[in-house]
Design an enzyme around this catalytic site. Structure first.
Site, PDB file in Angstrom:
ATOM      1  N   ASP A  11       0.816  -1.215   0.000  1.00 44.19           N
ATOM      2  CA  ASP A  11       0.000   0.000   0.000  1.00 44.19           C
ATOM      3  C   ASP A  11       0.852   1.269   0.000  1.00 44.19           C
ATOM      4  OD1 ASP A  11      -2.399  -1.642   0.354  1.00 44.19           O
ATOM      5  OD2 ASP A  11      -1.699  -1.893   2.411  1.00 44.19           O
ATOM      6  N   LYS A  14       2.311   2.148  -5.181  1.00 48.03           N
ATOM      7  CA  LYS A  14       3.038   1.657  -6.361  1.00 48.03           C
ATOM      8  C   LYS A  14       2.246   1.875  -7.639  1.00 48.03           C
ATOM      9  CE  LYS A  14       3.384  -2.503  -4.574  1.00 48.03           C
ATOM     10  NZ  LYS A  14       2.833  -2.226  -3.230  1.00 48.03           N
TER      11      LYS A  14
END
Length: 424
Positions: A11, A14
């Protein structure tokens, strides 16, 4: 080939970074995980979560490869493609997708195995997404699974029916609630027929030929370093290798062909599910940070655990991956704080360590803190390096000095354009 991976527990943002830099690549390739990965991207103002499709799917010039190391749920992939087609009105999406014929399929009973293992008192509770990922990798290793290329076999339907009936009977005996087996079987075969509309091929050959012809390839990692099955906080990890070297295995590319390795980190930490979290915070401050940062699972919507930046673990992740360029996200979420805490070392049994792998042990490490001045200026509207607040510049310089790597990109918000290039 370049690689982009997360350096924490996932998280890190990306999807946004890959979406932004995708324009410079010809191929984006997923190399691990399955539909348990959620990469969120803002496209034309809409927040879209990709679970299986690579994050270059919105660019017409990019081929998007789902590599051999990925485990694919046919129903999830079919639903994702159809959803994207409806959202962006682009029927050509399927022409931009290539799937490895060697990638393993997630059978419908695997999700129920996941549910049983998570809910049974006889097994350790991990906190998985219950997408059937672990059972798929398990059966892959046992050599009892089916792969994408098998859908063209004349015995495919018979073999799948046999596997489903065997597993269905086992799960029923254990008391697991499930829909009728025929329903599972029919829905699975219908989704597999959708596969035949896609390009199924030896993707390792496609990637290597592209590299030979000087095409640019970006390998997209799912989950993140500290969730790696071997090097993460076992047993509270994912079921695949998530570090940069796994891209070579999952895509069939020689390590000699790797160039840049991008590592993405937040300015603080989050984690979903169980497991050690040395810098975790709780209470009203955690709630405020979670709400401000939108820290809820892209897939599950579960609230993420939150904590301050963990330098010993970050140094460990940088070492494992051989990171060449850092990407810093969510600094905007810390705006308005008078000071920003950073864990610079662990103290365990009287020993101080500045580089360490967080371990699930009884004697949890005690964080040693450094407090840097916070920044009060909103970041969302700045678009040049010179506009970055002085305090944030000092924060960035501190990280670069500690990690001995330049920070190339600074994310200033969730939108694609909210990014500042810091390095060449």
């Amino acid at each position: 080939m370049d690689i982009l991976i997360g350096l924490q527990w996932g998280d890190e943002g990306k999807g946004k970074i890959i979406d932004l830099i995708s324009r410079d690549y010809d191929i984006i390739a997923r190399f691990n995980g399955g539909a348990n990965a959620g990469h969120s991207i803002y496209h034309n103002g809409k927040r879209i979560t990709l679970k299986l499709l690579p994050s270059g799917i919105f660019y017409p010039h990019i081929k998007n490869i789902i590599g051999t190391g990925v485990v694919i749920d046919p129903l999830a992939l079919q639903a994702e493609v159809k959803l994207l087609q409806s959202i962006i009105s682009d029927t050509e999406i399927i022409n931009r997708i290539l799937i490895s014929e060697k990638a393993h399929l997630v059978l419908p009973t695997y999700k129920y195995w996941d549910m049983y293992l998570e809910e049974s008192l006889q097994y350790r509770t991990i906190g998985t997404t219950k997408n059937g990922i672990a059972p798929t990798y398990s059966n892959k290793i046992l050599r009892q699974n089916v792969r994408v290329g098998d859908i063209f076999s004349k015995d495919f339907e018979t073999y799948v029916f046999q596997i489903l009936n065997k597993q269905y009977a086992e799960l029923q005996a254990l008391g697991q609630d499930m829909p009728p087996v025929q329903e599972l079987y029919d829905n699975f075969l219908e989704a597999c027929s959708f596969f035949k509309k896609l390009q199924i091929t030896d993707t390792e050959i496609s990637i290597n030929e592209a590299l030979k012809n000087n095409k640019k390839v970006l390998a997209e990692g799912a989950q993140a370093t500290l969730l790696d099955i071997d090097h993460g906080t076992y047993p509270y990890v994912t079921s695949s290798n998530t570090i940069a070297s796994a891209a070579c295995v999952g895509l069939g590319v020689s390590p000699k062909l790797i160039d840049k390795i991008y590592g993405v980190t937040k300015a603080y930490c989050t984690r979903v599910g169980n497991g050690i979290f040395p810098t975790e915070i709780t209470g009203s401050l955690a709630d405020e940070l979670r709400e401000k940062g939108g820290e809820f699972g892209s897939n599950t919507k579960r609230p993420r655990r939150v904590g301050w930046l963990d330098l010993p673990a970050l140094k460990y992740a940088v070492m494992l991956n051989g990171v060449t360029d850092l990407v810093l996200t969510k600094a905007d979420i810390l705006n308005g704080m008078s000071e920003v805490p950073i864990c610079t070392a662990y103290e365990t049994d009287g020993e101080t360590r500045t580089l360490a792998a967080p371990k699930c042990v009884d004697n949890a490490p005690k964080p040693i803190w450094k407090f840097l001045d916070g920044w009060l200026s909103p970041l969302g509207k700045i678009d040049q390096k010179a506009q970055i607040p002085k305090e944030l510049k000092l924060f960035i310089s501190f990280l670069e000095e500690e990690l001995n790597i330049p920070i190339k990109y600074l994310s200033t918000g969730p939108q694609r354009e909210e990014l500042i290039i810091l390095g060449n």
